[in-house]
Design a protein around this motif. Structure first.
Motif, mmCIF file in Angstrom:
data_model
loop_
_atom_site.group_PDB
_atom_site.id
_atom_site.type_symbol
_atom_site.label_atom_id
_atom_site.label_comp_id
_atom_site.label_asym_id
_atom_site.label_seq_id
_atom_site.Cartn_x
_atom_site.Cartn_y
_atom_site.Cartn_z
ATOM 1 N N MET A 157 0.836 -1.207 0.000
ATOM 2 C CA MET A 157 0.000 0.000 0.000
ATOM 3 C C MET A 157 0.868 1.253 0.000
ATOM 4 O O MET A 157 0.521 2.265 -0.625
ATOM 5 C CB MET A 157 -0.933 -0.014 1.219
ATOM 6 C CG MET A 157 -1.971 -1.130 1.192
ATOM 7 S SD MET A 157 -3.003 -1.105 -0.296
ATOM 8 C CE MET A 157 -3.952 0.388 -0.050
ATOM 9 N N ASN B 199 0.723 4.058 -2.993
ATOM 10 C CA ASN B 199 0.643 5.496 -2.771
ATOM 11 C C ASN B 199 1.770 6.219 -3.508
ATOM 12 O O ASN B 199 1.575 7.277 -4.105
ATOM 13 C CB ASN B 199 0.712 5.785 -1.272
ATOM 14 C CG ASN B 199 0.492 7.247 -0.942
ATOM 15 O OD1 ASN B 199 -0.552 7.819 -1.246
ATOM 16 N ND2 ASN B 199 1.491 7.871 -0.322
ATOM 17 N N LEU C 151 -6.551 0.831 -7.488
ATOM 18 C CA LEU C 151 -6.771 1.163 -6.083
ATOM 19 C C LEU C 151 -8.240 1.099 -5.710
ATOM 20 O O LEU C 151 -8.607 0.474 -4.704
ATOM 21 C CB LEU C 151 -6.221 2.562 -5.784
ATOM 22 C CG LEU C 151 -6.461 3.098 -4.368
ATOM 23 C CD1 LEU C 151 -5.674 2.285 -3.352
ATOM 24 C CD2 LEU C 151 -6.104 4.578 -4.284
ATOM 25 N N VAL D 2 -4.440 5.679 1.914
ATOM 26 C CA VAL D 2 -3.795 4.597 1.169
ATOM 27 C C VAL D 2 -2.682 3.989 2.016
ATOM 28 O O VAL D 2 -2.494 2.784 2.046
ATOM 29 C CB VAL D 2 -3.247 5.112 -0.176
ATOM 30 C CG1 VAL D 2 -2.527 3.989 -0.924
ATOM 31 C CG2 VAL D 2 -4.377 5.672 -1.037
ATOM 32 N N TYR E 40 -8.840 6.738 -0.262
ATOM 33 C CA TYR E 40 -9.787 6.065 -1.146
ATOM 34 C C TYR E 40 -10.899 5.459 -0.291
ATOM 35 O O TYR E 40 -10.750 5.297 0.928
ATOM 36 C CB TYR E 40 -9.104 5.011 -2.014
ATOM 37 C CG TYR E 40 -8.728 3.720 -1.314
ATOM 38 C CD1 TYR E 40 -9.380 2.525 -1.618
ATOM 39 C CD2 TYR E 40 -7.710 3.684 -0.354
ATOM 40 C CE1 TYR E 40 -9.035 1.336 -0.985
ATOM 41 C CE2 TYR E 40 -7.356 2.500 0.273
ATOM 42 C CZ TYR E 40 -8.016 1.333 -0.047
ATOM 43 O OH TYR E 40 -7.679 0.159 0.577
#
Length: 612
Positions: free
Chosen positions: A465, A469, A516, A569, A579
């Protein structure tokens, strides 16, 4: 009359008295509520009526009471069950001992009643009990062979009695089916494609419940669990995402009754929005007690207290379905939702590979270079230099959502170019993440693991993650610099939209955002259960399991909440994007497991044993 019938009758009556007394004791020993009092009234009235009819039939030998006493036997289990549910429908929690006592009394009374109904078959009863048989013959109730004589009714009276007979038959049938559904087996219709290819929408399956320790309605009391569960077992279970308080459980039970009385036309098992609840669920056990799980790029990993490192769950490959486009043609035609083509699936794998291969050193070098170039382009365009070192708040929180951020990227880039301090914000956005990498490298050197791959956050999911990002940031940085260059060259907005290099950066950003918001929470799952505050691993506790659907792109299972929420994120970047995610893994208590599907019986072409 045979002594055994008298003994059984009064034994049942004693059980009813004790059951009624139990409702009264509970209601006043714990705390008074109307539900408990009403349950007492129901059972007390029924018991008094039962005692009255028993007296007339057994002591006074009034043969015409046979049919009344026979109906009492037929309805007795259902009346006591209804009283039990009424008592449990209040807001207060019950005492386990009271529930257990109530269930034992109900089971004992029901068992004796079944025996009585066997002996009280009209032909058998009137033949085996001669004194009642003679009276019944004299009254014209039965003939010499003990066969019931049909009563002659005409007109409205005949129609009314026929209607009552139908209602009686339907009520008894529904109540009997409910008991069978609770304790033995139940038929289910598969409503979704979460278990493709094992189950398709509309498949009919039989779920066997007895070995799974079925519980009495609105209670934790039930039969003992008589089987073990292993990874790969397909199970039917209550969805723990929905409330399971007393009132919710009563509503769920009543919805089953209404569903049967209306021949499946009316389903009251709905949520607050009026949508039918995804409850119960049919999924596969993928995590067992004593394990900690994590899923990355579609691969499920596990570790235990004896095994420090995460290792792939090899069995997953047998049932995890990711690419529906690759299913056999005959089966693929029956699948309604195929999320991506073979080409799109390959592109997804390429995106994941690019993320895994991202080098932090090269990324940091590129990020700093993009920041330098953006600052230079801004100076050319506006001639403004940042006044001071304070980073202005140029980007509102509403724009930090990844989709919105790139959807309005052109407006944002121009804002950064025109406002004082825009280059400072851009630099912080592009380079702040380096602090997390430096910290992770420093800790690795202290721990003597600097020669190993550095994982930001300490696990593959958190690291992935963080990389996701960073990929988004590099996409934005390239897009921002190219846009600034085109503006400084005097290229019009329409020409900018056709610029090949800029279009490439936009397509890269689109792929990263699409992954994502649409794919990430299906292909990946954070470490579960979460580590303790001290950083120590936590494991799925005993008698709990983790379930997922086989069709991973189309399964709302124990990975996900029912509703999404805005989340960062990554937690290791002050300028992270956000998100909407519904990711929140949860294990399922064994008591929520209702049974296992043992047979797929319709359509006939798909007849077979699930999992075989």
């Amino acid at each position: 009359m045979k002594k055994i019938l008298v003994v059984l009758n009064y034994t049942v009556l004693v059980f009813c008295v004790l059951f009624s007394f139990l409702q009264l004791v509970f209601n006043f020993s714990v705390s008074f509520d109307m539900e408990g009092f009403f349950a007492f009234i129901v059972t007390a009235v029924f018991t008094l009526f039962f005692a009255r009819e028993s007296f007339f039939f057994l002591k006074k030998r009034r043969v015409k009471r046979f049919f009344v006493i026979h109906k009492i036997y037929q309805y007795l289990p259902f009346v006591l069950l209804a009283a039990f549910i009424i008592r449990r429908s209040g807001e207060r929690e019950s005492v386990q001992a009271y529930d257990t006592a109530g269930v034992v009394l109900w089971a004992s009374a029901s068992l004796c009643t079944v025996c009585l109904l066997y002996f009280f078959s009209p032909k058998r009863f009137f033949i085996q009990n001669e004194e009642y048989g003679r009276d019944a013959v004299e009254l014209g109730i039965v003939d010499e062979k003990g066969v019931l004589k049909p009563k002659k009714r005409r007109g409205l009276k005949k129609g009314l009695f026929e209607l009552l007979d139908w209602i009686d038959a339907i009520v008894q049938a529904v109540c009997t089916v409910v008991l069978i559904n609770i304790f033995i087996f139940q038929l289910y219709v598969i409503p979704s494609e979460s278990m493709v290819p094992e189950f398709l929408i509309g498949d009919r399956v039989i779920g066997f419940k007895t070995a799974s320790g079925p519980r009495f309605p609105v209670s934790d009391t039930g039969l003992p669990v008589m089987r073990n569960y292993n990874r790969g077992d397909i199970v039917i279970f209550r969805n723990p995402r929905y409330p399971q308080d007393n009132k919710s459980e009563v509503k769920s039970f009543l919805s089953q009754l209404v569903l049967m009385f209306t021949f499946t036309k009316v389903n009251l098992n709905v949520d607050e929005n009026g949508d039918v609840k995804a409850d119960p669920l049919v999924k596969r056990i993928t995590g067992v007690p004593g394990e900690q799980l994590v899923m990355q790029d579609g691969v499920l990993y596990r570790r235990t207290a004896e095994q420090k490192d995460f290792t792939p769950v090899e069995e997953e490959g047998r049932w995890a379905q990711w690419n529906n486009a690759a299913l056999p043609a005959a089966l693929r035609k029956k699948v309604r939702y195929i999320p991506m083509t073979n080409e799109q699936y390959k592109r997804m794998l390429d995106i994941e590979k690019e993320r895994r291969s991202l080098d932090y050193t090269q990324a940091a070098r590129e990020a700093r270079e993009l920041s330098r170039r953006f600052s230079a382009e801004k100076k050319i365009l506006s001639g403004l230099a940042a006044s001071g070192t304070a980073i202005p708040a140029l980007v509102p929180e509403s724009m930090t959502d990844a989709y919105t951020f790139f959807n309005q990227s052109d407006t944002l880039i121009r804002k950064l170019l025109m406002f004082s301090g825009g280059e400072l914000w851009f630099n912080a956005f592009m380079t702040d993440w380096e602090n997390a990498v430096e910290k992770a490298v420093s800790e690795a050197q202290k721990n003597g693991t600097a020669d190993q791959s550095v994982l930001i956050g300490g696990d593959i999911y958190s690291d992935a993650m963080f990389r996701q990002n960073l990929i988004l940031k590099l996409c934005f940085g390239r897009l921002a610099v190219r846009t600034a260059e085109l503006i400084n060259r005097g290229v019009s907005a329409s020409e900018q939209s056709r610029d090949t290099e800029r279009l490439k950066y936009l397509m890269d950003a689109q792929d990263a955002v699409l992954y994502l918001v649409s794919i990430n929470d299906m292909r990946n799952m954070p470490v579960f259960p979460e580590n303790t505050v001290a950083g120590e691993p936590a494991y799925i506790p005993p008698e709990n399991f983790f379930m997922m659907g086989d069709n991973r792109f189309n399964s709302l299972d124990m990975r996900h909440l029912l509703e999404a929420r805005k989340v960062p994120v990554t937690a290791f970047d002050s300028y992270t994007l956000y998100y909407n995610s519904n990711m929140k893994p949860q294990y399922v208590p064994q008591k929520n497991i209702l049974g296992v599907p043992v047979l797929r019986f319709f359509p006939l072409k798909r007849f077979g044993i699930p999992g075989k």
